[in-house]
Scaffold this motif. Structure first.
Motif, PDB file in Angstrom:
ATOM      1  N   PRO A 116       0.826  -1.215   0.000  1.00  0.00           N
ATOM      2  CA  PRO A 116       0.000   0.000   0.000  1.00  0.00           C
ATOM      3  C   PRO A 116       0.857   1.261   0.000  1.00  0.00           C
ATOM      4  O   PRO A 116       1.938   1.299   0.604  1.00  0.00           O
ATOM      5  N   LEU A 117       0.366   2.290  -0.675  1.00  0.00           N
ATOM      6  CA  LEU A 117       1.032   3.586  -0.714  1.00  0.00           C
ATOM      7  C   LEU A 117       0.167   4.612   0.009  1.00  0.00           C
ATOM      8  O   LEU A 117      -0.994   4.363   0.335  1.00  0.00           O
ATOM      9  N   LYS A 118       0.722   5.761   0.227  1.00  0.00           N
ATOM     10  CA  LYS A 118      -0.044   6.833   0.846  1.00  0.00           C
ATOM     11  C   LYS A 118      -1.112   7.346  -0.118  1.00  0.00           C
ATOM     12  O   LYS A 118      -1.011   7.183  -1.321  1.00  0.00           O
ATOM     13  N   LYS A 119      -2.132   7.957   0.433  1.00  0.00           N
ATOM     14  CA  LYS A 119      -3.202   8.562  -0.361  1.00  0.00           C
ATOM     15  C   LYS A 119      -3.917   7.529  -1.248  1.00  0.00           C
ATOM     16  O   LYS A 119      -4.067   7.711  -2.447  1.00  0.00           O
ATOM     17  N   THR A 120      -4.311   6.421  -0.672  1.00  0.00           N
ATOM     18  CA  THR A 120      -5.133   5.375  -1.305  1.00  0.00           C
ATOM     19  C   THR A 120      -4.459   4.673  -2.469  1.00  0.00           C
ATOM     20  O   THR A 120      -5.131   4.035  -3.280  1.00  0.00           O
ATOM     21  N   GLY A 121      -3.172   4.756  -2.602  1.00  0.00           N
ATOM     22  CA  GLY A 121      -2.464   4.069  -3.675  1.00  0.00           C
ATOM     23  C   GLY A 121      -2.049   2.659  -3.265  1.00  0.00           C
ATOM     24  O   GLY A 121      -1.961   2.326  -2.084  1.00  0.00           O
ATOM     25  N   LYS A 122      -1.789   1.803  -4.246  1.00  0.00           N
ATOM     26  CA  LYS A 122      -1.381   0.421  -3.958  1.00  0.00           C
ATOM     27  C   LYS A 122      -0.596  -0.139  -5.133  1.00  0.00           C
ATOM     28  O   LYS A 122      -0.933   0.094  -6.298  1.00  0.00           O
ATOM     29  N   ILE A 123       0.476  -0.871  -4.829  1.00  0.00           N
ATOM     30  CA  ILE A 123       1.276  -1.567  -5.843  1.00  0.00           C
ATOM     31  C   ILE A 123       1.161  -3.066  -5.597  1.00  0.00           C
ATOM     32  O   ILE A 123       1.273  -3.537  -4.466  1.00  0.00           O
ATOM     33  N   GLU A 124       0.942  -3.808  -6.676  1.00  0.00           N
ATOM     34  CA  GLU A 124       0.939  -5.264  -6.630  1.00  0.00           C
ATOM     35  C   GLU A 124       1.937  -5.777  -7.656  1.00  0.00           C
ATOM     36  O   GLU A 124       1.968  -5.297  -8.788  1.00  0.00           O
ATOM     37  N   THR A 125       2.742  -6.742  -7.251  1.00  0.00           N
ATOM     38  CA  THR A 125       3.716  -7.306  -8.176  1.00  0.00           C
ATOM     39  C   THR A 125       3.933  -8.774  -7.831  1.00  0.00           C
ATOM     40  O   THR A 125       3.618  -9.221  -6.728  1.00  0.00           O
ATOM     41  N   GLY A 126       4.442  -9.533  -8.799  1.00  0.00           N
ATOM     42  CA  GLY A 126       4.632 -10.952  -8.544  1.00  0.00           C
ATOM     43  C   GLY A 126       5.308 -11.679  -9.680  1.00  0.00           C
ATOM     44  O   GLY A 126       5.513 -11.128 -10.777  1.00  0.00           O
ATOM     45  N   LEU A 127       5.653 -12.940  -9.421  1.00  0.00           N
ATOM     46  CA  LEU A 127       6.310 -13.816 -10.392  1.00  0.00           C
ATOM     47  C   LEU A 127       5.578 -15.147 -10.431  1.00  0.00           C
ATOM     48  O   LEU A 127       4.979 -15.581  -9.441  1.00  0.00           O
ATOM     49  N   LYS A 128       5.635 -15.813 -11.585  1.00  0.00           N
ATOM     50  CA  LYS A 128       5.075 -17.149 -11.708  1.00  0.00           C
ATOM     51  C   LYS A 128       5.865 -17.948 -12.733  1.00  0.00           C
ATOM     52  O   LYS A 128       6.309 -17.407 -13.757  1.00  0.00           O
ATOM     53  N   SER A 129       6.012 -19.243 -12.475  1.00  0.00           N
ATOM     54  CA  SER A 129       6.648 -20.144 -13.434  1.00  0.00           C
ATOM     55  C   SER A 129       5.907 -21.471 -13.417  1.00  0.00           C
ATOM     56  O   SER A 129       5.509 -21.962 -12.352  1.00  0.00           O
ATOM     57  N   SER A 130       5.697 -22.037 -14.597  1.00  0.00           N
ATOM     58  CA  SER A 130       5.021 -23.335 -14.694  1.00  0.00           C
ATOM     59  C   SER A 130       5.735 -24.212 -15.715  1.00  0.00           C
ATOM     60  O   SER A 130       6.340 -23.717 -16.676  1.00  0.00           O
ATOM     61  N   TYR A 131       5.662 -25.516 -15.468  1.00  0.00           N
ATOM     62  CA  TYR A 131       6.268 -26.490 -16.379  1.00  0.00           C
ATOM     63  C   TYR A 131       5.278 -27.636 -16.565  1.00  0.00           C
ATOM     64  O   TYR A 131       4.775 -28.204 -15.590  1.00  0.00           O
ATOM     65  N   VAL A 132       4.982 -27.958 -17.823  1.00  0.00           N
ATOM     66  CA  VAL A 132       3.969 -28.964 -18.152  1.00  0.00           C
ATOM     67  C   VAL A 132       4.560 -30.003 -19.096  1.00  0.00           C
ATOM     68  O   VAL A 132       5.249 -29.647 -20.063  1.00  0.00           O
ATOM     69  N   THR A 133       4.277 -31.267 -18.809  1.00  0.00           N
ATOM     70  CA  THR A 133       4.651 -32.343 -19.735  1.00  0.00           C
ATOM     71  C   THR A 133       3.408 -33.166 -20.036  1.00  0.00           C
ATOM     72  O   THR A 133       2.625 -33.475 -19.134  1.00  0.00           O
ATOM     73  N   THR A 134       3.228 -33.526 -21.309  1.00  0.00           N
ATOM     74  CA  THR A 134       2.119 -34.406 -21.694  1.00  0.00           C
ATOM     75  C   THR A 134       2.677 -35.534 -22.557  1.00  0.00           C
ATOM     76  O   THR A 134       3.562 -35.315 -23.395  1.00  0.00           O
ATOM     77  N   ASP A 135       2.153 -36.715 -22.322  1.00  0.00           N
ATOM     78  CA  ASP A 135       2.575 -37.897 -23.085  1.00  0.00           C
ATOM     79  C   ASP A 135       1.314 -38.630 -23.539  1.00  0.00           C
ATOM     80  O   ASP A 135       0.568 -39.155 -22.721  1.00  0.00           O
ATOM     81  N   ASN A 136       1.077 -38.640 -24.850  1.00  0.00           N
ATOM     82  CA  ASN A 136      -0.130 -39.251 -25.426  1.00  0.00           C
ATOM     83  C   ASN A 136       0.287 -40.321 -26.431  1.00  0.00           C
ATOM     84  O   ASN A 136       1.021 -40.033 -27.380  1.00  0.00           O
ATOM     85  N   ASN A 137      -0.203 -41.526 -26.213  1.00  0.00           N
ATOM     86  CA  ASN A 137       0.217 -42.639 -27.059  1.00  0.00           C
ATOM     87  C   ASN A 137      -1.030 -43.386 -27.543  1.00  0.00           C
ATOM     88  O   ASN A 137      -1.593 -44.213 -26.824  1.00  0.00           O
ATOM     89  N   ALA A 138      -1.479 -43.059 -28.739  1.00  0.00           N
ATOM     90  CA  ALA A 138      -2.708 -43.657 -29.286  1.00  0.00           C
ATOM     91  C   ALA A 138      -2.357 -44.869 -30.146  1.00  0.00           C
ATOM     92  O   ALA A 138      -1.571 -44.767 -31.096  1.00  0.00           O
TER      93      ALA A 138
END
Length: 822
Positions: free
Chosen positions: A450-472
């Motif tokens: 939160p900042l003064k005078k009703t201000g606000k900062i939001e920040t963040g990081l994200k990482s994802s790793y996906v593996t798929t194996d399909n054998n028809a």
């Protein structure tokens, strides 16, 4: 009928607003919190006639909690005061005579949380069916009687701005590409497989549905039309408490859904869990008429008249357990484990009459199709939240792991017959085994400063790793036994890593609210199609970085009028299974296949909104989507084969006007109206030609809630969708009406709900495609009309409220997994 009712109620309501200007008397008063005597600004005050409880006017309290109704004719009236998080209250009878000013005194609203500490927890908290916040619309599922005995997908169908197509795909304001989240985490499901889960999830397990058409930079950029967050039930009170719900649904076939929710809080430990079980049994009656023409002369040559009747049955069991640890007043750590099993069976018979140009049957193909599947899921989440002080400075961490194992066993037997149903040639038999494994790893951090005078900062990081194996594996039954069909058999492996960072700034400057954010996402993907005797080994690699800005500006002109405008850029990535070049057969002439060449689509969204009196909202929206991917029908005319796949086909422009209003008509009747007019245009290359399609669609939704004495209540609701387009497909109009009745029993600890869905069996899809050589008409009927009876019971001790629990951070990836089921 639905449109006439909607227009009539709207006309009467707005007529009251216009005629109110000529009235003479006045009523004044103020609103406070009855518990702590604090002023409640922006509370909604409704004025009713005492004679017939008809609504006269709606007003908002100012920042000092004062309100004033002017130009009121002589007569007797009463007031209703409401505010989010408070129990509504009524004024005494007020008598207005001539030009007098009547003082209604102080209306005291009691906070829900304080009320819970003093009353039996088993008394239900009454919420409106729809709540509208500055950045989202909230659907309170239990508030609508006709939601009893339904599924998550059926609840979405009646939510404002949401439509569901014949295959269960969800659209928001006429645009597909919605990201579905479960408890704040992406579902990692999409397309038909997401529809299967939503069809099996009982509505009794859902607390709220949040609809965000233009989310901030804090959220994943996926979902070109926005985000729908399904929040499951979680009790937030100390002690042992919970609820149980059992329901039976009767359509052509019997179904059932049931759920149990438990919560135990003592000291620094909170334990929670819920279990859902549903059994579904229904049918799909499909009719397809295809006309094949000479590619040069365009003369009609062959007609395929196809009827398919498919049964489906399945079970859905879901278990979620978790623990929250309150280390101190500022730090909460938690773990959540959940999973589901969803076995299903889809037997079907498909009969195709092959006719000549004179509509005379030459031969018949009867396909018996058996599809047995199972979809299992397990997920684990660790979350930590730390509040540094009372100003809102906060840091949070989420770590998620999810795994899906899906398998389908298909058996397709084609019989070739003469017009008199005698054998024309030997039948063939194709067997398919389609296992798929998906593993998802995700971690994210968020920081709020939160900042003064009703201000606000939001920040963040994200990482994802996906593996798929399909054998028809596909095999043909021959004299020598089952032999692998190399042309259809496929082994596809896909890996994807997405890294993201965001920054969001918001501030209130007098009457202006400002918010701006930027999200950056780096995508790294690898696909590997394993070679065999008919194709070489192949692979692809994709690496790209995209920026997704968002801007939001609001202006409160006065206590009744608020304006806002927002802009956001979003991405929609293909579902993992849609990238797989696998086949799914209805018969040898009709099938579905994936596409490894699918590219993401990008959308720019702009919305301009006006809210009047806190109850009437008007929104104008515009979006432009590049590289649109959608379902398309393709045809191999020489072989008389038609198949469905996904392709990037065009640039899509979408603009619309939406009007929504939620208001009490009388003391016992509350109405919610939502209307939306959408214009879509598609332009781009498709299958060697140029697609240029456009159309305008009207969508209307109305819900009427009635409250009677002695615990009785009722609901009448419905929707109408006019003719519209989706890519190549022209969709015919569709409508539905539902009704329900509820009775509170056992000293308000329990409730009985009886509802009838799709009373007139009118919600049936039909449409057609006329593009190049493709001439197809489709009609589809499901087991939509049914009656349900549901009993719910609440139990436990009332102590005090606790802090909300963290619900996880994996969101985009889960929304792209397709799971098996009905």
């Amino acid at each position: 009928m639905t449109r006439l009712t909607l227009l009539t109620v709207s006309f009467l309501f707005f007529s009251k607003l216009l005629t109110a200007q000529s009235l003479e008397g006045s009523i004044s008063g103020n609103v406070i919190d009855g518990g702590n005597q604090k002023i409640i600004d922006a509370a909604t005050i409704s004025l009713f006639k005492a004679k017939d409880s008809s609504l006269v006017k709606i007003n908002l309290a100012d920042k000092a909690g004062n309100f004033l109704f002017e130009h009121i004719p002589s007569g007797k009236y009463y007031l209703l005061a409401t505010s989010t998080g408070h129990i509504q209250t009524y004024s005494p009878m007020l008598d207005v005579a001539g030009n007098s000013t009547v003082n209604a005194g102080t209306l005291k609203l009691t906070d829900n949380a304080k009320t819970l500490a003093a009353v039996n927890i088993n008394a239900p908290i009454k919420k409106p069916f729809i709540e509208r916040k500055i950045d989202r619309t909230i659907i309170n599922v239990d508030a609508a009687i006709t939601n009893a005995g339904t599924t998550a997908l059926e609840v979405l169908e009646k939510s404002p701005g949401v439509t569901v197509d014949k295959d269960g795909n969800v659209s928001l304001k006429g645009k597909q590409g919605v990201m579905i989240m479960m408890d704040g985490r992406p579902s990692y499901l999409s397309g038909q497989e997401l529809a299967n889960v939503l069809k099996n999830m009982p509505s009794s397990a859902i607390d709220q549905i949040e609809i965000m058409t233009n989310p901030s930079a804090k959220y994943d950029a996926a979902g070109n039309s926005g985000i729908i967050n399904i929040k499951t039930k979680k009790n937030k009170l100390k002690g042992m408490n919970g609820s149980v719900s059992v329901g039976v649904i009767q359509g052509r076939y019997t179904k059932s859904n049931n759920s149990v929710n438990l919560n135990y809080r003592t000291g620094k430990i909170n334990l929670f869990g819920n279990y859902n079980y549903s059994y579904w049994n229904g049918y799909n009656d499909l009719y397809i008429l295809r006309k094949f023409r000479n590619s040069v002369t365009k003369n009609l040559e062959t007609i395929f008249d196809q009827k398919s009747f498919m049964r489906y049955s399945g079970q859905y069991q879901n278990l979620k357990v978790g623990m929250d640890f309150y280390a101190n007043k500022k730090t909460i750590a938690g773990v959540v484990f959940s999973g589901f099993v969803n076995p299903s069976c889809h037997p079907g018979v498909n009969t195709t009459l092959l006719k000549n140009a004179d509509n005379i049957t030459d031969s018949i193909v009867v396909a018996n199709n058996s599809d047995k599947g199972k979809s299992n899921n397990f997920s684990a989440n660790f979350n930590l939240r730390h509040s540094f002080d009372t100003t809102g400075k906060e840091f949070s961490v989420d770590v998620d792991y999810l795994t899906y194992y899906q398998t389908k066993d298909q058996l397709l037997i084609n019989q070739y017959l003469n017009p008199d149903y005698s054998t024309r040639r030997a039948q063939n038999e194709l067997k398919g085994t389609l296992p798929a494994t998906i593993n998802i790893y995700s971690a994210k951090t968020d920081f709020t400063f939160p900042l003064k005078k009703t201000g606000k900062i939001e920040t963040g990081l994200k990482s994802s790793y996906v593996t798929t194996d399909n054998n028809a594996l596909y095999q043909n039954n021959t004299a020598a036994g089952y032999v692998t069909d190399e042309g259809k058999t496929n082994h596809f492996i896909y890996k994807e890593n997405i890294n993201a960072a965001y920054f969001n700034y918001s501030r209130q400057i007098k009457k202006f609210g400002l918010q701006a954010g930027l999200r950056a996402e780096n995508t790294n993907a690898q696909g590997h199609q394993v070679g065999d005797t008919t194709r070489a080994d192949s692979s692809f690699t994709k690496n790209y970085i995209n920026l997704f800005p968002t801007v939001y500006i609001s202006y409160e002109a006065n206590k009744k009028n608020t304006f806002s405008i927002n802009y956001g850029r979003r991405i929609d990535r293909p579902a993992y299974q849609d990238l797989n070049p696998f086949y799914y057969f209805l018969d040898e002439y009709t099938y579905e296949v994936g596409n490894t060449f699918l590219q993401p689509q990008f959308t720019d969204n702009i919305e301009l909104s006006h809210t009047y009196g806190g109850f009437l909202t008007t929104t104008i929206n515009y979006s432009n989507t590049k590289n649109v991917f959608t379902d398309v029908l393709k045809q191999i005319t020489s072989e008389r084969k038609t198949f469905q796949t996904k392709e990037n086909i065009a640039i899509r422009t979408n603009y619309g006007l939406a009007v929504s209003a939620y208001f009490p008509v009388t003391k016992f009747l509350t109405t919610n109206i939502y209307t939306n007019v959408i214009h879509d245009s598609y332009k781009g290359a498709l299958d060697g030609g140029y697609l240029h399609a456009n159309g305008t669609t009207f969508f209307g939704n109305m819900s009427n809630q009635l409250k009677f004495k002695k615990g009785w209540s009722a609901e009448l609701s419905g929707f109408y969708r006019s003719k519209g387009i989706e890519g190549q497909i022209i969709m015919n109009p569709m409508w539905r009406i539902d009704a329900g009745l509820q009775k509170q029993v056992l000293k308000d600890k329990g409730s009985l709900k009886l509802s009838v869905r799709d009373i007139f069996s009118s919600q049936n899809f039909s449409g057609y495609v006329n593009y190049q050589d493709i001439d197809v008409y489709i009609k589809n009927r499901h087991d939509n009309t049914n009656a349900s009876l549901t009993f719910s019971y609440r139990f436990g001790k009332s102590l005090q409220n606790q802090q909300g629990r963290k619900i996880g951070g994996a969101s985009d990836e889960q929304s792209r997994v397709k799971t098996g089921g009905n």
